[in-house]
Design a protein around this motif. Sequence first.
Motif, PDB file in Angstrom:
ATOM      1  N   LEU A 220      54.910  51.807   8.962  1.00 28.68           N
ATOM      2  CA  LEU A 220      54.087  52.645   8.090  1.00 28.68           C
ATOM      3  C   LEU A 220      54.155  52.168   6.640  1.00 28.68           C
ATOM      4  O   LEU A 220      53.147  52.161   5.929  1.00 28.68           O
ATOM      5  CB  LEU A 220      54.540  54.102   8.184  1.00 28.68           C
ATOM      6  CG  LEU A 220      54.211  54.832   9.490  1.00 28.68           C
ATOM      7  CD1 LEU A 220      54.957  56.160   9.554  1.00 28.68           C
ATOM      8  CD2 LEU A 220      52.712  55.054   9.648  1.00 28.68           C
ATOM      9  N   LEU A 221      55.331  51.776   6.194  1.00 29.74           N
ATOM     10  CA  LEU A 221      55.488  51.314   4.819  1.00 29.74           C
ATOM     11  C   LEU A 221      54.861  49.942   4.583  1.00 29.74           C
ATOM     12  O   LEU A 221      54.430  49.639   3.470  1.00 29.74           O
ATOM     13  CB  LEU A 221      56.968  51.251   4.439  1.00 29.74           C
ATOM     14  CG  LEU A 221      57.721  52.571   4.285  1.00 29.74           C
ATOM     15  CD1 LEU A 221      59.169  52.306   3.883  1.00 29.74           C
ATOM     16  CD2 LEU A 221      57.046  53.482   3.268  1.00 29.74           C
ATOM     17  N   ALA A 222      54.809  49.120   5.628  1.00 29.17           N
ATOM     18  CA  ALA A 222      54.411  47.719   5.444  1.00 29.17           C
ATOM     19  C   ALA A 222      52.916  47.472   5.538  1.00 29.17           C
ATOM     20  O   ALA A 222      52.412  46.499   4.958  1.00 29.17           O
ATOM     21  CB  ALA A 222      55.119  46.850   6.488  1.00 29.17           C
ATOM     22  N   ILE A 223      52.186  48.303   6.248  1.00 30.41           N
ATOM     23  CA  ILE A 223      50.808  47.967   6.610  1.00 30.41           C
ATOM     24  C   ILE A 223      49.921  47.731   5.394  1.00 30.41           C
ATOM     25  O   ILE A 223      49.173  46.745   5.330  1.00 30.41           O
ATOM     26  CB  ILE A 223      50.223  49.055   7.534  1.00 30.41           C
ATOM     27  CG1 ILE A 223      50.824  48.893   8.933  1.00 30.41           C
ATOM     28  CG2 ILE A 223      48.701  48.963   7.598  1.00 30.41           C
ATOM     29  CD1 ILE A 223      50.452  49.977   9.904  1.00 30.41           C
ATOM     30  N   ARG A 224      49.981  48.595   4.407  1.00 30.23           N
ATOM     31  CA  ARG A 224      49.115  48.422   3.242  1.00 30.23           C
ATOM     32  C   ARG A 224      49.487  47.150   2.475  1.00 30.23           C
ATOM     33  O   ARG A 224      48.603  46.382   2.055  1.00 30.23           O
ATOM     34  CB  ARG A 224      49.196  49.647   2.320  1.00 30.23           C
ATOM     35  CG  ARG A 224      48.208  49.616   1.177  1.00 30.23           C
ATOM     36  CD  ARG A 224      48.112  50.996   0.520  1.00 30.23           C
ATOM     37  NE  ARG A 224      49.386  51.388  -0.083  1.00 30.23           N
ATOM     38  CZ  ARG A 224      49.700  51.172  -1.360  1.00 30.23           C
ATOM     39  NH1 ARG A 224      48.844  50.531  -2.154  1.00 30.23           N
ATOM     40  NH2 ARG A 224      50.844  51.574  -1.851  1.00 30.23           N
ATOM     41  N   TRP A 225      50.796  46.902   2.297  1.00 27.89           N
ATOM     42  CA  TRP A 225      51.225  45.693   1.588  1.00 27.89           C
ATOM     43  C   TRP A 225      50.767  44.448   2.331  1.00 27.89           C
ATOM     44  O   TRP A 225      50.248  43.497   1.725  1.00 27.89           O
ATOM     45  CB  TRP A 225      52.748  45.689   1.442  1.00 27.89           C
ATOM     46  CG  TRP A 225      53.260  44.540   0.612  1.00 27.89           C
ATOM     47  CD1 TRP A 225      53.553  44.549  -0.728  1.00 27.89           C
ATOM     48  CD2 TRP A 225      53.547  43.199   1.068  1.00 27.89           C
ATOM     49  NE1 TRP A 225      53.991  43.313  -1.131  1.00 27.89           N
ATOM     50  CE2 TRP A 225      54.000  42.462  -0.059  1.00 27.89           C
ATOM     51  CE3 TRP A 225      53.470  42.562   2.301  1.00 27.89           C
ATOM     52  CZ2 TRP A 225      54.371  41.125   0.021  1.00 27.89           C
ATOM     53  CZ3 TRP A 225      53.829  41.225   2.382  1.00 27.89           C
ATOM     54  CH2 TRP A 225      54.275  40.510   1.254  1.00 27.89           C
ATOM     55  N   LEU A 226      50.951  44.430   3.638  1.00 27.18           N
ATOM     56  CA  LEU A 226      50.553  43.273   4.430  1.00 27.18           C
ATOM     57  C   LEU A 226      49.057  42.995   4.291  1.00 27.18           C
ATOM     58  O   LEU A 226      48.630  41.845   4.099  1.00 27.18           O
ATOM     59  CB  LEU A 226      50.910  43.489   5.904  1.00 27.18           C
ATOM     60  CG  LEU A 226      52.399  43.488   6.250  1.00 27.18           C
ATOM     61  CD1 LEU A 226      52.614  44.019   7.663  1.00 27.18           C
ATOM     62  CD2 LEU A 226      52.987  42.088   6.111  1.00 27.18           C
ATOM     63  N   THR A 227      48.264  44.044   4.374  1.00 28.94           N
ATOM     64  CA  THR A 227      46.812  43.889   4.270  1.00 28.94           C
ATOM     65  C   THR A 227      46.416  43.356   2.898  1.00 28.94           C
ATOM     66  O   THR A 227      45.582  42.447   2.786  1.00 28.94           O
ATOM     67  CB  THR A 227      46.122  45.242   4.533  1.00 28.94           C
ATOM     68  OG1 THR A 227      46.491  45.711   5.834  1.00 28.94           O
ATOM     69  CG2 THR A 227      44.612  45.097   4.453  1.00 28.94           C
ATOM     70  N   GLU A 228      47.034  43.889   1.847  1.00 28.26           N
ATOM     71  CA  GLU A 228      46.688  43.478   0.487  1.00 28.26           C
ATOM     72  C   GLU A 228      47.137  42.054   0.175  1.00 28.26           C
ATOM     73  O   GLU A 228      46.619  41.428  -0.749  1.00 28.26           O
ATOM     74  CB  GLU A 228      47.320  44.444  -0.516  1.00 28.26           C
ATOM     75  CG  GLU A 228      46.693  45.833  -0.491  1.00 28.26           C
ATOM     76  CD  GLU A 228      47.382  46.815  -1.424  1.00 28.26           C
ATOM     77  OE1 GLU A 228      48.457  46.453  -1.966  1.00 28.26           O
ATOM     78  OE2 GLU A 228      46.866  47.931  -1.598  1.00 28.26           O
ATOM     79  N   HIS A 229      48.089  41.519   0.947  1.00 21.63           N
ATOM     80  CA  HIS A 229      48.603  40.170   0.683  1.00 21.63           C
ATOM     81  C   HIS A 229      48.153  39.148   1.724  1.00 21.63           C
ATOM     82  O   HIS A 229      48.740  38.077   1.863  1.00 21.63           O
ATOM     83  CB  HIS A 229      50.131  40.198   0.599  1.00 21.63           C
ATOM     84  CG  HIS A 229      50.643  40.857  -0.653  1.00 21.63           C
ATOM     85  ND1 HIS A 229      50.697  42.218  -0.789  1.00 21.63           N
ATOM     86  CD2 HIS A 229      51.092  40.325  -1.823  1.00 21.63           C
ATOM     87  CE1 HIS A 229      51.174  42.514  -2.000  1.00 21.63           C
ATOM     88  NE2 HIS A 229      51.411  41.388  -2.639  1.00 21.63           N
ATOM     89  N   GLY A 230      47.105  39.486   2.464  1.00 18.51           N
ATOM     90  CA  GLY A 230      46.480  38.501   3.338  1.00 18.51           C
ATOM     91  C   GLY A 230      47.056  38.376   4.725  1.00 18.51           C
ATOM     92  O   GLY A 230      46.722  37.426   5.450  1.00 18.51           O
TER      93      GLY A 230
END
Length: 247
Positions: A220-230
Amino acid sequence: MDEVEVVVAHSERATLRVGDVFLKVDADQARIDVEVEAMALVPVPTPEVLWRKPPVLAIAAVPGTVLGRLGEPSTASPAAWAAVGAVIRKLHDTPLPPRLGRARGLDELTAELDVECELLVTNGVLPADLVTRNREVAEAALRPWTPAFTHGDLQIVHVFVDGDEVSGIIDWSEAGPGDPLYDLATLTLGHEEHLDDVVAGYGTDVDLEVIRAWWSLRSLLAIRWLTEHGFDPTAPGCEVDVLKSRM
């Protein structure tokens, strides 16, 4: 002449490989400071530091192959997974580092999780029922714990094995006091079938419910960061599939 291989690259840092040398370029020198100090302290196999000239850290390649990759079946033996568990236990039994990082407080972690869950739903990234269910599962990880010396980002690709032995653990920039079960959960994220092997090697009572809760919480914590960083958390076997497996 050796080619330059881009191992990973995003707006915060990049890692390049030239032959048997890895070059880590990081805009935040504090992360490099942590990495160098942690590798000097831990009683487990780590890469050799060749030289350092900010913002670049050069380290030697470790022998062997990665334990596996998220979204792909691991070809490592159960004995290799158990050996990793034993090495992680040795790390967690090491005295806490005096200067490396700090453990996130429970209130801080809970607040961050609630913000991410709201954004995932509000922005239409994930269905509300999927987020709600995994937020419920994650609650088991939100409890007091005794901090241990943790790797902090023990992804499966950061662990190398040679046969049934651990040959090296890389990427120590998040090392510091933390929940030891978070390390075990990060390692086995998407590879639940190897959890018993890891716990057997770890050699102590482990709350499996908390590890499963960390799978949901970390995803849950990682999904947005992963998406924003490609990166693609929706790839087969990755974070979104981990969340779906809790339904």
